[in-house]
Write an enzyme that holds these catalytic residues in place. Structure first.
Site, PDB file in Angstrom:
ATOM      1  N   ASN A 173       0.827  -1.210   0.000  1.00 37.87           N
ATOM      2  CA  ASN A 173       0.000   0.000   0.000  1.00 37.87           C
ATOM      3  C   ASN A 173       0.863   1.262   0.000  1.00 37.87           C
ATOM      4  OD1 ASN A 173       0.432  -1.529   2.344  1.00 37.87           O
ATOM      5  ND2 ASN A 173      -0.865  -0.220   3.574  1.00 37.87           N
ATOM      6  N   THR A 176      -1.782   8.075   1.477  1.00 33.64           N
ATOM      7  CA  THR A 176      -1.371   9.482   1.611  1.00 33.64           C
ATOM      8  C   THR A 176      -0.708   9.663   2.980  1.00 33.64           C
ATOM      9  OG1 THR A 176      -3.293  10.086   0.290  1.00 33.64           O
ATOM     10  CG2 THR A 176      -2.254  11.850   1.540  1.00 33.64           C
ATOM     11  N   GLU A 218      -0.527  -1.114 -12.195  1.00 28.34           N
ATOM     12  CA  GLU A 218      -1.722  -1.934 -12.406  1.00 28.34           C
ATOM     13  C   GLU A 218      -2.924  -1.025 -12.687  1.00 28.34           C
ATOM     14  OE1 GLU A 218      -2.072  -5.271 -12.821  1.00 28.34           O
ATOM     15  OE2 GLU A 218      -3.958  -4.392 -13.450  1.00 28.34           O
ATOM     16  N   ALA A 227      -3.422   8.519 -15.566  1.00 24.84           N
ATOM     17  CA  ALA A 227      -4.631   7.768 -15.951  1.00 24.84           C
ATOM     18  C   ALA A 227      -5.703   7.927 -14.874  1.00 24.84           C
ATOM     19  CB  ALA A 227      -4.287   6.291 -16.164  1.00 24.84           C
ATOM     20  N   PHE A 286      -7.132  11.449 -14.944  1.00 23.85           N
ATOM     21  CA  PHE A 286      -8.062  11.656 -16.071  1.00 23.85           C
ATOM     22  C   PHE A 286      -9.410  10.994 -15.793  1.00 23.85           C
ATOM     23  CE2 PHE A 286      -6.246  13.326 -20.180  1.00 23.85           C
ATOM     24  CZ  PHE A 286      -5.122  13.903 -19.622  1.00 23.85           C
ATOM     25  N   LEU A 287      -9.372   9.771 -15.240  1.00 21.64           N
ATOM     26  CA  LEU A 287     -10.627   9.065 -14.961  1.00 21.64           C
ATOM     27  C   LEU A 287     -11.451   9.834 -13.921  1.00 21.64           C
ATOM     28  CD1 LEU A 287      -9.261   5.400 -14.862  1.00 21.64           C
ATOM     29  CD2 LEU A 287     -10.916   6.311 -16.519  1.00 21.64           C
ATOM     30  N   CYS A 329      -7.920   4.873  -4.320  1.00 17.40           N
ATOM     31  CA  CYS A 329      -6.853   5.417  -5.167  1.00 17.40           C
ATOM     32  C   CYS A 329      -7.080   6.786  -5.804  1.00 17.40           C
ATOM     33  CB  CYS A 329      -6.515   4.408  -6.250  1.00 17.40           C
ATOM     34  SG  CYS A 329      -5.743   2.950  -5.534  1.00 17.40           S
ATOM     35  N   LYS A 374     -18.257   1.094  -4.625  1.00 16.48           N
ATOM     36  CA  LYS A 374     -18.885   0.787  -5.914  1.00 16.48           C
ATOM     37  C   LYS A 374     -19.479  -0.605  -5.808  1.00 16.48           C
ATOM     38  CE  LYS A 374     -16.160  -0.488  -9.416  1.00 16.48           C
ATOM     39  NZ  LYS A 374     -15.023  -0.705 -10.336  1.00 16.48           N
TER      40      LYS A 374
HETATM   41  P1  NAD Z   1      -3.777  -3.289   0.127  1.00 18.19           P
HETATM   42  O1  NAD Z   1      -3.699  -2.415   1.319  1.00 18.19           O
HETATM   43  O2  NAD Z   1      -5.015  -4.070  -0.131  1.00 18.19           O
HETATM   44  O3  NAD Z   1      -2.581  -4.354   0.173  1.00 18.19           O
HETATM   45  C1  NAD Z   1      -1.260  -4.042   0.483  1.00 18.19           C
HETATM   46  C2  NAD Z   1      -0.671  -5.184   1.292  1.00 18.19           C
HETATM   47  O4  NAD Z   1       0.734  -4.972   1.450  1.00 18.19           O
HETATM   48  C3  NAD Z   1      -1.246  -5.310   2.709  1.00 18.19           C
HETATM   49  O5  NAD Z   1      -1.826  -6.592   2.878  1.00 18.19           O
HETATM   50  C4  NAD Z   1      -0.023  -5.101   3.632  1.00 18.19           C
HETATM   51  O6  NAD Z   1      -0.068  -5.893   4.793  1.00 18.19           O
HETATM   52  C5  NAD Z   1       1.121  -5.503   2.721  1.00 18.19           C
HETATM   53  N1  NAD Z   1       2.425  -4.959   3.110  1.00 18.19           N
HETATM   54  C6  NAD Z   1       2.748  -3.680   3.427  1.00 18.19           C
HETATM   55  N2  NAD Z   1       4.073  -3.591   3.690  1.00 18.19           N
HETATM   56  C7  NAD Z   1       4.585  -4.836   3.543  1.00 18.19           C
HETATM   57  C8  NAD Z   1       5.899  -5.378   3.675  1.00 18.19           C
HETATM   58  N3  NAD Z   1       6.943  -4.607   3.979  1.00 18.19           N
HETATM   59  N4  NAD Z   1       6.065  -6.704   3.475  1.00 18.19           N
HETATM   60  C9  NAD Z   1       5.007  -7.495   3.144  1.00 18.19           C
HETATM   61  N5  NAD Z   1       3.751  -7.025   2.991  1.00 18.19           N
HETATM   62  C10 NAD Z   1       3.539  -5.717   3.182  1.00 18.19           C
HETATM   63  O7  NAD Z   1      -3.431  -2.370  -1.118  1.00 18.19           O
HETATM   64  P2  NAD Z   1      -3.937  -2.549  -2.630  1.00 18.19           P
HETATM   65  O8  NAD Z   1      -5.311  -2.006  -2.792  1.00 18.19           O
HETATM   66  O9  NAD Z   1      -3.627  -3.934  -3.093  1.00 18.19           O
HETATM   67  O10 NAD Z   1      -2.974  -1.522  -3.364  1.00 18.19           O
HETATM   68  C11 NAD Z   1      -1.600  -1.780  -3.506  1.00 18.19           C
HETATM   69  C12 NAD Z   1      -1.012  -0.764  -4.461  1.00 18.19           C
HETATM   70  O11 NAD Z   1      -1.607  -0.916  -5.749  1.00 18.19           O
HETATM   71  C13 NAD Z   1      -1.247   0.692  -4.069  1.00 18.19           C
HETATM   72  O12 NAD Z   1      -0.110   1.441  -4.427  1.00 18.19           O
HETATM   73  C14 NAD Z   1      -2.431   1.110  -4.914  1.00 18.19           C
HETATM   74  O13 NAD Z   1      -2.398   2.506  -5.202  1.00 18.19           O
HETATM   75  C15 NAD Z   1      -2.194   0.321  -6.183  1.00 18.19           C
HETATM   76  N6  NAD Z   1      -3.414  -0.007  -6.942  1.00 18.19           N
HETATM   77  C16 NAD Z   1      -4.550  -0.395  -6.300  1.00 18.19           C
HETATM   78  C17 NAD Z   1      -5.679  -0.763  -7.041  1.00 18.19           C
HETATM   79  C18 NAD Z   1      -6.943  -1.203  -6.374  1.00 18.19           C
HETATM   80  O14 NAD Z   1      -7.927  -1.394  -7.066  1.00 18.19           O
HETATM   81  N7  NAD Z   1      -6.996  -1.393  -5.074  1.00 18.19           N
HETATM   82  C19 NAD Z   1      -5.625  -0.756  -8.443  1.00 18.19           C
HETATM   83  C20 NAD Z   1      -4.437  -0.368  -9.073  1.00 18.19           C
HETATM   84  C21 NAD Z   1      -3.335   0.003  -8.300  1.00 18.19           C
HETATM   85  C1  UGA Z   2      -9.832   2.910 -10.442  1.00 13.61           C
HETATM   86  C2  UGA Z   2      -9.485   2.869 -11.923  1.00 13.61           C
HETATM   87  O1  UGA Z   2     -10.685   2.682 -12.683  1.00 13.61           O
HETATM   88  C3  UGA Z   2      -8.515   1.734 -12.215  1.00 13.61           C
HETATM   89  O2  UGA Z   2      -8.133   1.766 -13.581  1.00 13.61           O
HETATM   90  C4  UGA Z   2      -7.281   1.889 -11.333  1.00 13.61           C
HETATM   91  O3  UGA Z   2      -6.394   0.819 -11.532  1.00 13.61           O
HETATM   92  C5  UGA Z   2      -7.711   1.931  -9.878  1.00 13.61           C
HETATM   93  O4  UGA Z   2      -8.647   3.019  -9.677  1.00 13.61           O
HETATM   94  C6  UGA Z   2      -6.571   2.182  -8.940  1.00 13.61           C
HETATM   95  O5  UGA Z   2      -5.545   2.703  -9.294  1.00 13.61           O
HETATM   96  O6  UGA Z   2      -6.832   1.858  -7.775  1.00 13.61           O
HETATM   97  P1  UGA Z   2     -11.492   1.579  -8.856  1.00 13.61           P
HETATM   98  O7  UGA Z   2     -11.228   2.701  -7.916  1.00 13.61           O
HETATM   99  O8  UGA Z   2     -11.349   0.197  -8.366  1.00 13.61           O
HETATM  100  O9  UGA Z   2     -10.516   1.716 -10.120  1.00 13.61           O
HETATM  101  O10 UGA Z   2     -12.968   1.702  -9.441  1.00 13.61           O
HETATM  102  P2  UGA Z   2     -13.647   2.674 -10.541  1.00 13.61           P
HETATM  103  O11 UGA Z   2     -14.527   1.847 -11.371  1.00 13.61           O
HETATM  104  O12 UGA Z   2     -12.668   3.508 -11.235  1.00 13.61           O
HETATM  105  O13 UGA Z   2     -14.581   3.589  -9.630  1.00 13.61           O
HETATM  106  C7  UGA Z   2     -14.030   4.582  -8.778  1.00 13.61           C
HETATM  107  C8  UGA Z   2     -15.158   5.422  -8.201  1.00 13.61           C
HETATM  108  O14 UGA Z   2     -15.737   6.251  -9.204  1.00 13.61           O
HETATM  109  C9  UGA Z   2     -16.313   4.596  -7.624  1.00 13.61           C
HETATM  110  O15 UGA Z   2     -16.781   5.193  -6.444  1.00 13.61           O
HETATM  111  C10 UGA Z   2     -17.355   4.665  -8.720  1.00 13.61           C
HETATM  112  O16 UGA Z   2     -18.652   4.461  -8.243  1.00 13.61           O
HETATM  113  C11 UGA Z   2     -17.135   6.074  -9.222  1.00 13.61           C
HETATM  114  N1  UGA Z   2     -17.628   6.285 -10.603  1.00 13.61           N
HETATM  115  C12 UGA Z   2     -17.104   5.577 -11.631  1.00 13.61           C
HETATM  116  C13 UGA Z   2     -18.606   7.242 -10.838  1.00 13.61           C
HETATM  117  O17 UGA Z   2     -19.081   7.914  -9.908  1.00 13.61           O
HETATM  118  N2  UGA Z   2     -19.031   7.444 -12.134  1.00 13.61           N
HETATM  119  C14 UGA Z   2     -18.518   6.752 -13.182  1.00 13.61           C
HETATM  120  O18 UGA Z   2     -18.949   7.002 -14.332  1.00 13.61           O
HETATM  121  C15 UGA Z   2     -17.535   5.798 -12.920  1.00 13.61           C
END
Ligand code: NAD
Ligand code: UGA
EC number: 1.1.1.22
Length: 470
Positions: A87, A90, A158, A220, A223-224, A273, A336
């Site tokens: 993770n 912020t 990702e 990205a 922009f979204l 995010c 969502k």
């Molecule tokens: P998360 O909090 O669900 O998972 C992170 C995991 O990392 C936790 O289980 C934590 O215990 C582990 N961790 C932390 N420090 C560690 C260490 N030193 N050794 C081993 N494990 C450790 O987070 P997430 O939602 O999977 O997001 C991870 C990253 O991916 C973030 O940077 C996020 O911005 C990015 N991201 C998230 C999404 C999403 O949909 N959630 C999509 C795209 C990108």
């Molecule tokens: C978003 C991006 O879509 C992913 O591409 C990216 O990888 C991810 O963030 C990330 O970096 O964590 P996510 O947050 O899982 O994914 O879900 P979204 O579908 O993007 O929805 C985000 C929020 O916007 C939700 O609360 C959703 O309800 C809202 N939303 C989405 C709207 O209010 N209107 C829309 O038209 C679309």
């Protein structure tokens, strides 16, 4: 056999590695985490995250070439490719508090890699990180390198969205790999590319320099989120003028340069995010002396905050300026549909606003537990606009919030229903049954535009939908 280790078994690490394991049966994939309960969950029948299709993929590979473990050191040492998917929240304290990304977890992962490595490694940034993070990671690794071990850092952000993670991973719009423009850097890029190439067409695998890849991820998401704030800003104008935001979005989305997706007006965007990544972008712009650019992106979050408070104000003002002692049903708490994730869900702010006006809130969400709701409401929240913590809901105030086991129970005896998540089942509810069990006038505030307002008005509801004529 290629060995992959992923540090971080969260929403990204778990599903991403499960899909790699499914598509590459000859590759051993181990996902490690410092959190024992998380790993236990991944090894159990009830996975720690809810994601459609995930159970099947995990069951197909777990124990074959997909493993979950807390033994971080051993599996990092054994792997040729180490993904880091920890993770990156912020920062809440110190320099850049409220904006900059907190790289504590990332740095500790990098130090573990440096400590335990006995062979060359490709280290892949999977987490979303500030542009130039690879440079910092490279320094930590090379300054702590033992016996001439070489590291190549790649950025492979990702793009999956929660709720559609498996689908997004099976057929991504693109896979992005950034690396050093040196022979070793190019070799590392091509090693990672060969993994994805097992199922992703060549023209969907983009390779760039490291900094473009890191920045593309932040851009990205910005922009979204900007599209949502744009349509939400227009929704306020629709309500003021009698235009209908669904019709406006449909009309502008037909322009192929704009496109139809991601134009649904809502109570506001949530998720772990969008806000964090835009704040990170804002901070980076400020650090590079670009305040105009920083302010441009900051406005996307301001509109999102405005949309959430506008919704609460609408509820209170419509109900004769007081919700004190009135039961308000909240349908949906996840940020969502198709996820149990509540991080930064707009429902937290809406519930806090309603309880702040002394409403009694009854929540129903198909995937969110009472325990989770209570945790979210009493959690300290950082005010990104001013460097201070917002008052969390006091435990006594949180008692005014209860969780119901179904939507009808939540709405029984209520004065109003607020729809805050677009779960499909909310489209199919028997609203007549709900109406019959509510106080009159019965209000319905649709924060996701899932119901047909005319149909509900015929039942007798007073309906408010985002961006639609009253
Ligand atoms: P998360 O909090 O669900 O998972 C992170 C995991 O990392 C936790 O289980 C934590 O215990 C582990 N961790 C932390 N420090 C560690 C260490 N030193 N050794 C081993 N494990 C450790 O987070 P997430 O939602 O999977 O997001 C991870 C990253 O991916 C973030 O940077 C996020 O911005 C990015 N991201 C998230 C999404 C999403 O949909 N959630 C999509 C795209 C990108
Ligand atoms: C978003 C991006 O879509 C992913 O591409 C990216 O990888 C991810 O963030 C990330 O970096 O964590 P996510 O947050 O899982 O994914 O879900 P979204 O579908 O993007 O929805 C985000 C929020 O916007 C939700 O609360 C959703 O309800 C809202 N939303 C989405 C709207 O209010 N209107 C829309 O038209 C679309």
């Amino acid at each position: 056999m290629v060995k992959i280790c992923c540090i971080g078994a969260g929403y990204v690490g778990g599903p991403t590695m499960a899909v790699i394991a499914a598509k590459c049966p000859d590759v051993e994939v181990v996902v490690v985490d410092i959190s024992a309960p998380r790993i236990e969950g991944w090894n159990s029948e009830r996975l720690p995250i809810y994601e459609p299709g995930l159970d099947d993929v995990v069951k197909q590979c777990r124990g074959r070439n997909l493993f979950f473990s807390t033994d971080v050191e051993r599996h990092v040492a054994d792997a040729g490719i180490v993904f880091v998917s920890v993770n990156t929240p912020t920062k809440t304290r110190g320099l850049g508090a409220g904006k900059a990304a907190d790289l504590t977890y990332w740095e500790s992962a990098a130090r573990i890699i440096a400590d335990v490595s006995r062979s060359d490694k490709i280290v892949v940034e999977k987490s979303t990180v500030p542009v130039k993070t690879a440079e910092a990671i490279e320094k930590i690794l090379t300054h702590n390198s033992k016996g001439g071990i070489k590291y190549q850092i790649l950025s492979n952000p990702e793009f999956l969205a929660e709720g559609t993670a498996i689908q997004d991973l099976f057929s991504p719009d693109r896979v992005l790999i950034g690396g050093r423009e040196t022979p070793d850097g190019r070799a590392a890029v091509s090693a990672l590319k060969s993994i994805y190439a097992r199922w992703v067409p060549d023209d969907r695998i983009i390779t760039t320099n490291l900094w473009s890849a890191e920045l593309s991820k932040l851009a990205a998401n910005a922009f979204l989120a900007q599209r949502i704030s744009s349509v939400n800003a227009i929704s306020a104008l629709c309500e003021a003028t009698g235009a209908d935001v669904t019709e406006v979005a449909n009309s502008i989305g037909k322009d192929s340069r704009i496109g139809p997706r991601f134009l649904s007006a809502s109570v506001g965007f949530g998720g772990s995010c969008f806000q964090k990544d835009i704040l990170n972008l804002v901070y980076i712009c400020e650090c590079y002396g670009l305040p105009e650019v920083a302010n441009y992106w900051r406005q996307v979050i301001r509109i999102n905050d405005y949309q959430k408070s506008r919704f609460v104000n609408r509820v209170v003002s419509s109900m004769f300026n007081t919700v004190a002692g009135k039961k308000v049903a909240v349908l949906g708490f996840a940020f969502k549909k198709d996820t149990g994730d509540t991080r930064e869900t707009p429902a937290i702010d809406v519930c806090k606003g309603l309880v702040g006006d002394k409403a009694v809130v009854s929540i129903y969400d198909p995937q969110v537990t009472e325990e989770q709701v209570q945790r979210d409401l009493v959690m300290n929240k950082f005010d990104w606009d001013h460097p201070r913590h917002l008052q969390p809901m006091s435990p006594s105030a949180a008692k005014h919030v209860a969780v119901s086991w179904d939507a009808y129970e939540a709405a029984r005896g209520a004065h109003a229903v607020c729809i805050l998540t677009e779960w499909d089942e909310f489209r199919r509810l028997d609203y007549q049954r709900m109406y019959d069990a509510m106080h009159k006038p019965a209000f319905l505030f649709d924060g996701r535009n899932v119901v047909d307002p005319d149909k509900l008005r015929r039942i007798g509801f007073v309906v408010y939908s985002i961006g639609k004529p009253l």
